[in-house]
Design a protein around this motif. Structure first.
Motif, PDB file in Angstrom:
ATOM      1  N   THR A  69       0.714   3.794  -2.855  1.00 28.21           N
ATOM      2  CA  THR A  69       0.170   5.209  -2.475  1.00 28.21           C
ATOM      3  C   THR A  69       0.848   6.263  -2.006  1.00 28.21           C
ATOM      4  O   THR A  69       0.571   7.507  -1.989  1.00 28.21           O
TER       5      THR A  69
ATOM      6  N   ASP B 268       1.349   6.869   0.977  1.00 27.76           N
ATOM      7  CA  ASP B 268       0.422   7.198   1.992  1.00 27.76           C
ATOM      8  C   ASP B 268       0.578   6.524   3.466  1.00 27.76           C
ATOM      9  O   ASP B 268      -0.154   5.427   3.376  1.00 27.76           O
ATOM     10  N   ASN B 269       1.687   6.785   4.116  1.00 25.57           N
ATOM     11  CA  ASN B 269       1.719   5.830   5.352  1.00 25.57           C
ATOM     12  C   ASN B 269       0.576   5.758   6.360  1.00 25.57           C
ATOM     13  O   ASN B 269      -0.084   4.849   6.707  1.00 25.57           O
ATOM     14  N   LEU B 270      -0.165   6.878   6.366  1.00 27.09           N
ATOM     15  CA  LEU B 270      -1.272   7.056   7.193  1.00 27.09           C
ATOM     16  C   LEU B 270      -2.344   6.156   6.694  1.00 27.09           C
ATOM     17  O   LEU B 270      -3.245   5.433   7.313  1.00 27.09           O
ATOM     18  N   PHE B 271      -2.719   6.110   5.445  1.00 30.36           N
ATOM     19  CA  PHE B 271      -3.408   5.295   4.564  1.00 30.36           C
ATOM     20  C   PHE B 271      -3.145   3.961   4.707  1.00 30.36           C
ATOM     21  O   PHE B 271      -4.246   3.116   5.009  1.00 30.36           O
ATOM     22  N   ALA B 272      -1.934   3.514   4.854  1.00 30.81           N
ATOM     23  CA  ALA B 272      -1.623   2.307   5.019  1.00 30.81           C
ATOM     24  C   ALA B 272      -1.913   1.383   6.210  1.00 30.81           C
ATOM     25  O   ALA B 272      -2.576   0.439   6.475  1.00 30.81           O
ATOM     26  N   TYR B 273      -1.489   2.452   7.302  1.00 29.86           N
ATOM     27  CA  TYR B 273      -2.033   2.169   8.816  1.00 29.86           C
ATOM     28  C   TYR B 273      -3.428   1.866   8.707  1.00 29.86           C
ATOM     29  O   TYR B 273      -3.976   0.857   9.413  1.00 29.86           O
ATOM     30  N   SER B 274      -4.273   2.604   8.176  1.00 28.45           N
ATOM     31  CA  SER B 274      -5.653   2.642   8.319  1.00 28.45           C
ATOM     32  C   SER B 274      -6.419   1.413   7.352  1.00 28.45           C
ATOM     33  O   SER B 274      -7.200   0.715   8.306  1.00 28.45           O
ATOM     34  N   VAL B 275      -5.887   1.325   6.372  1.00 29.47           N
ATOM     35  CA  VAL B 275      -6.153   0.085   5.419  1.00 29.47           C
ATOM     36  C   VAL B 275      -5.866  -1.322   6.313  1.00 29.47           C
ATOM     37  O   VAL B 275      -6.655  -2.241   6.462  1.00 29.47           O
TER      38      VAL B 275
ATOM     39  N   ILE C 196       0.852  -1.230  -0.052  1.00 25.56           N
ATOM     40  CA  ILE C 196      -0.151  -0.007  -0.014  1.00 25.56           C
ATOM     41  C   ILE C 196       0.868   1.227   0.043  1.00 25.56           C
ATOM     42  O   ILE C 196       0.789   2.229  -0.744  1.00 25.56           O
TER      43      ILE C 196
END
Length: 176
Positions: free
Chosen positions: A72, A74-81, A68
Motif C-alpha cells: 500500500t 501507507d505506513n499509517l494504514f500498516a500501523y492501524s491494521v 502491508i
C-alpha cells in the motif's frame, strides 16, 4: 539443542491450546517428556517461555507490517491494521486474549513489547513526525502499550461493539 527445542515446542503448543494462564510447568514437563530441572536449566520460569512466544509474535507482526507497507505504501494504514488485527484476534479467541494479557501483565515482557513498539513506530511514523526524537517515540510507547492492553482486555458486549472498540482505540492512539 533438541531438548530445548522440545521444551519450547511443548510450551508453545500448550499456551496455544490451553492459554498461558491455564498451563503449568508440570504440564510442560509432561508434554516435553522431561523433568522440571531440565526445563529450568534452559528457562528460569514460564514467563521466559512466554517471552520466546512473544518474540515470535513480534516477528510475525513485523512481517505483516512490511507486507502491508510494500502493498500500500501507507505506513499509517500498516500501523492501524497491525493494531486492529491484535484487537480482533483477542476478541474472538480467548486463548489469544490470555496470551496477550499475560504478556502485557509481565513486567519484563511488557518492557520488551514497549521497546519493540517504540522502534516499530519510529520506523513507520518518523517521516510523518520529523521533529520527534527517539525518546519521543519511547515516551509515547509507554502510554500506547497500556492503551493497547486495555483494548485487548476490554471485552465487547451489547453496549460496546468491536467496531466501537477499534474506533475508540485508534482515535485515542492517533491523538497521542
Amino acid at each position: 539443542n533438541a531438548l530445548e527445542f522440545e521444551i519450547v515446542r511443548a510450551a508453545t503448543t500448550l499456551f496455544l491450546e490451553r492459554g498461558y494462564s491455564n498451563t503449568t510447568m508440570k504440564m510442560i514437563c509432561k508434554e516435553a517428556n522431561t523433568g522440571l530441572g531440565n526445563i529450568t536449566y534452559y528457562f528460569h520460569s514460564k514467563d521466559d517461555l512466554l517471552l520466546l512466544l512473544v518474540e515470535e509474535l513480534m516477528d510475525f507482526h513485523s512481517d505483516m507490517i512490511e507486507r502491508i507497507v510494500s502493498d500500500t505504501n501507507d505506513n499509517l494504514f500498516a500501523y492501524s491494521v497491525e493494531l486492529v488485527s491484535q484487537i480482533a484476534l483477542c476478541e474472538v479467541d480467548s486463548r489469544a486474549r490470555d496470551i496477550y494479557r499475560s504478556a502485557y501483565s509481565c513486567p519484563g515482557i511488557m518492557d520488551f513489547i514497549k521497546s519493540w513498539g517504540a522502534k516499530k513506530n519510529s520506523a513507520l511514523l518518523e517521516e510523518m513526525l520529523p521533529d520527534w526524537s527517539e525518546q519521543d517515540f519511547i515516551n509515547r510507547e509507554n502510554i500506547v502499550a497500556f492503551v493497547e492492553f486495555s483494548a485487548i482486555d476490554a471485552k465487547c458486549n451489547d453496549n460496546f461493539s468491536l467496531e466501537q472498540k477499534i474506533s475508540l482505540t485508534l482515535d485515542t492512539l492517533l491523538s497521542l
